[in-house]
Design an enzyme around this catalytic site. Structure first.
Site, PDB file in Angstrom:
ATOM      1  N   HIS A 223      -1.970 -37.644 -44.091  1.00 52.33           N
ATOM      2  CA  HIS A 223      -0.565 -38.062 -44.158  1.00 52.33           C
ATOM      3  C   HIS A 223      -0.329 -39.043 -43.007  1.00 52.33           C
ATOM      4  O   HIS A 223      -0.941 -38.912 -41.949  1.00 52.33           O
ATOM      5  CB  HIS A 223       0.289 -36.805 -43.971  1.00 52.33           C
ATOM      6  CG  HIS A 223       1.757 -36.989 -44.167  1.00 52.33           C
ATOM      7  ND1 HIS A 223       2.572 -37.567 -43.223  1.00 52.33           N
ATOM      8  CD2 HIS A 223       2.558 -36.660 -45.209  1.00 52.33           C
ATOM      9  CE1 HIS A 223       3.819 -37.579 -43.677  1.00 52.33           C
ATOM     10  NE2 HIS A 223       3.838 -37.031 -44.871  1.00 52.33           N
TER      11      HIS A 223
ATOM     12  N   ASP B 215      -3.494 -30.668 -38.957  1.00 45.18           N
ATOM     13  CA  ASP B 215      -2.197 -30.840 -39.606  1.00 45.18           C
ATOM     14  C   ASP B 215      -2.058 -29.697 -40.605  1.00 45.18           C
ATOM     15  O   ASP B 215      -2.714 -29.688 -41.652  1.00 45.18           O
ATOM     16  CB  ASP B 215      -2.177 -32.211 -40.298  1.00 45.18           C
ATOM     17  CG  ASP B 215      -0.947 -32.407 -41.173  1.00 45.18           C
ATOM     18  OD1 ASP B 215      -0.213 -31.435 -41.406  1.00 45.18           O
ATOM     19  OD2 ASP B 215      -0.744 -33.543 -41.639  1.00 45.18           O
TER      20      ASP B 215
ATOM     21  N   GLN C 247       0.844 -28.443 -44.942  1.00 44.88           N
ATOM     22  CA  GLN C 247       0.739 -27.858 -46.284  1.00 44.88           C
ATOM     23  C   GLN C 247       0.011 -26.518 -46.275  1.00 44.88           C
ATOM     24  O   GLN C 247       0.120 -25.760 -47.241  1.00 44.88           O
ATOM     25  CB  GLN C 247       0.001 -28.827 -47.233  1.00 44.88           C
ATOM     26  CG  GLN C 247       0.715 -30.148 -47.457  1.00 44.88           C
ATOM     27  CD  GLN C 247       2.068 -29.998 -48.166  1.00 44.88           C
ATOM     28  OE1 GLN C 247       2.326 -29.020 -48.860  1.00 44.88           O
ATOM     29  NE2 GLN C 247       2.932 -30.975 -47.975  1.00 44.88           N
TER      30      GLN C 247
ATOM     31  N   LYS D 283       8.920 -26.685 -45.056  1.00 44.68           N
ATOM     32  CA  LYS D 283       8.028 -26.515 -46.209  1.00 44.68           C
ATOM     33  C   LYS D 283       7.661 -25.054 -46.415  1.00 44.68           C
ATOM     34  O   LYS D 283       6.872 -24.708 -47.287  1.00 44.68           O
ATOM     35  CB  LYS D 283       6.751 -27.332 -46.002  1.00 44.68           C
ATOM     36  CG  LYS D 283       7.004 -28.842 -45.992  1.00 44.68           C
ATOM     37  CD  LYS D 283       5.731 -29.603 -45.770  1.00 44.68           C
ATOM     38  CE  LYS D 283       5.950 -31.008 -45.267  1.00 44.68           C
ATOM     39  NZ  LYS D 283       6.370 -31.946 -46.313  1.00 44.68           N
TER      40      LYS D 283
ATOM     41  N   CYS E 292       3.289 -40.762 -48.492  1.00 43.25           N
ATOM     42  CA  CYS E 292       2.966 -41.015 -47.078  1.00 43.25           C
ATOM     43  C   CYS E 292       1.463 -40.910 -46.854  1.00 43.25           C
ATOM     44  O   CYS E 292       1.018 -40.411 -45.807  1.00 43.25           O
ATOM     45  CB  CYS E 292       3.695 -40.054 -46.138  1.00 43.25           C
ATOM     46  SG  CYS E 292       5.472 -40.161 -46.270  1.00 43.25           S
TER      47      CYS E 292
HETATM   48  N1  PMP Z   1       1.363 -33.752 -42.979  1.00 44.94           N
HETATM   49  C1  PMP Z   1       1.374 -33.382 -44.252  1.00 44.94           C
HETATM   50  C2  PMP Z   1       0.073 -33.003 -44.909  1.00 44.94           C
HETATM   51  C3  PMP Z   1       2.578 -33.335 -44.960  1.00 44.94           C
HETATM   52  O1  PMP Z   1       2.575 -32.964 -46.234  1.00 44.94           O
HETATM   53  C4  PMP Z   1       3.782 -33.688 -44.295  1.00 44.94           C
HETATM   54  C5  PMP Z   1       5.111 -33.684 -45.010  1.00 44.94           C
HETATM   55  N2  PMP Z   1       5.102 -34.335 -46.243  1.00 44.94           N
HETATM   56  C6  PMP Z   1       3.715 -34.049 -42.948  1.00 44.94           C
HETATM   57  C7  PMP Z   1       2.496 -34.074 -42.329  1.00 44.94           C
HETATM   58  C8  PMP Z   1       4.940 -34.434 -42.178  1.00 44.94           C
HETATM   59  O2  PMP Z   1       5.814 -33.360 -42.049  1.00 44.94           O
HETATM   60  P1  PMP Z   1       7.281 -33.575 -41.500  1.00 44.94           P
HETATM   61  O3  PMP Z   1       7.876 -34.699 -42.295  1.00 44.94           O
HETATM   62  O4  PMP Z   1       7.949 -32.268 -41.779  1.00 44.94           O
HETATM   63  O5  PMP Z   1       7.189 -33.878 -40.054  1.00 44.94           O
END
Ligand code: PMP
Length: 407
Positions: A123, A200, A203, A226, A364
């Site tokens: 991401h 990270d 998920q 999430k 993203c």
């Molecule tokens: N890493 C991953 C794998 C994600 O799915 C997300 C959220 N889509 C993020 C990072 C970023 O999370 P946040 O927008 O809550 O900071």
């Protein structure tokens, strides 16, 4: 027949909504999950009964708020198997957590000529902080080669991680493919070379039981929103000694030990990283979300997310003109797909007309889209409130979209 793991209409009032004449089917939990009543009530109760700033005043409400705030930290620590609550830093979410590590820790351990290892499926929030760190320090980014099905093999890890590797930054579960990455193996490799592993967990923490020690990470970042908690709260876990060593990034109230006109010294962790008034209600909401998920059971949630993800993969693969990405298994919650000749945004629009909420776009993860050779995809993602019926609605929505566009 897989049923939702919880009493959906009782616990998730939002899922009783009708959208465009249809029962809402929420297949966008990878973007954000819905919030159970228990979490909404915990936040409301805090504001109605105990609202005060934390860690400052001695009056009754301040003590109550501080106690609840600290209790929330302890719950989050327990949820991920952290040794001590102070290893949990409250953040706004995964993005902030990863940026904190890249700035506060990365700048200490990465220097000119060093290598930072990433995967192409990251991401943007686990990519750009490392690109920026590499630029600041004159380090090189190296990418783990993905197998043709989008997974990461041990051989690929071994090729990418070398004695020059100072940091490996990897997601545990992909937000696009739903695949599960070999974090333990990456940890062993990078540690053998004296580097650090940053995970990270955006998920993974919502979907699988997390024990930080077994995972082998040095830092783990995740988001509350999430995993049934409010937006604007998340956590960064780090090993105690590394957090002690890490520099603060946000300077101001509550993160100091002593201040004079010229200088300041820092408070102990976690306060050192939590300058300013924290998101108290959010932290309490996250604590309530942890209680809720624990009640359901993380083992059961993992089996459920995986079973729905893999079933959806099979169903989508069986529909003519639909491309599904990634391997048949594992799919921990998320499945990305495209319908031939129809832009994913149009797909999502026709789905919405049928009350089915999915995400369309690059998620993203533009380097992953480049690797897949597509500009964007549709994505259906599942959580504890989904069941087989929702997969049926997903299938119907695809067939309807194909009819609508005469494909
Ligand atoms: N890493 C991953 C794998 C994600 O799915 C997300 C959220 N889509 C993020 C990072 C970023 O999370 P946040 O927008 O809550 O900071």
């Amino acid at each position: 027949m897989t049923k939702p793991l919880v009493d959906v209409s009782r616990d998730f009032p939002i899922l009783n909504r009708t959208i465009n004449g249809h029962r809402l089917v929420w297949l966008d939990s990878a973007a954000t999950s819905q919030k159970p009543t228990a979490v909404l009530k915990a936040v409301e109760r805090y504001y109605e009964e105990s609202n005060a700033n934390v860690l400052r005043s001695v009056h009754t409400l301040a003590s109550e708020a501080t106690e609840e705030f600290n209790a929330a930290r302890a719950k989050v620590a327990g949820f991920i198997g952290a040794n001590r609550p102070e290893e949990v830093i409250f953040t706004r979410g995964t993005t902030e957590g990863l940026n904190l590590v890249a700035r506060g820790f990365g700048d200490q351990v990465v220097h000119g000529g060093d290598e930072i290892v990433l995967s192409p499926m990251e991401h943007h929030s686990n990519l750009i902080p490392w690109q920026q760190l590499a630029r600041r320090q004159g380090a090189t980014l190296r990418y783990i080669q993905l197998a043709p099905d989008g997974t990461i093999s041990l051989e690929a890890l071994e090729q990418a991680i070398t004695p020059k590797t100072r940091i490996v930054a990897l997601s545990r579960i992909s937000n696009v493919l739903g695949t599960i990455n070999p974090i333990r193996e990456a940890a062993d490799l990078v540690h053998r070379h004296g580097g650090y592993l940053i995970v990270d967990g955006a998920q993974s923490v919502p979907h699988e039981p997390t024990r930080v020690e077994e995972l082998g990470a040095d830092f783990l970042a995740f988001s509350g929103h999430k995993m049934c908690a409010p937006t604007g709260i998340g956590a960064l876990w780090g090993k105690h000694a590394l957090l002690d060593q890490m520099e603060p990034v946000i300077f101001g109230g509550e993160m100091i030990s002593y201040v004079d006109r010229e200088e300041a010294t820092w408070a102990e962790i976690p306060a050192k990283f939590e300058g300013g008034t924290p998101n108290i209600a959010g932290a309490i909401g996250l604590g309530a979300a942890v209680d809720y998920l624990n009640q359901v059971g993380m083992e059961a949630i993992f089996e459920h997310s995986r079973s729905l993800g893999e079933k959806a993969f099979q169903v989508l693969q069986g529909i003519d003109g639909v491309s599904v990405y990634g391997p048949a298994s594992p799919h921990a919650g998320a499945v990305a797909f495209n319908i031939d000749g129809i832009h994913p945004h149009d797909v999502a629009q026709v789905f919405d007309a049928q009350g089915v909420a999915i995400r369309a776009g690059h998620h993203c993860a533009q380097p992953l889209m480049q690797w897949l050779g597509v500009g964007s995809t549709a994505r259906a993602s599942f959580y504890l409130y989904n069941g087989d019926e929702d997969i049926e609605r997903l299938k119907e929505a695809i067939l309807e979209t194909k009819r609508y566009f005469r494909r």
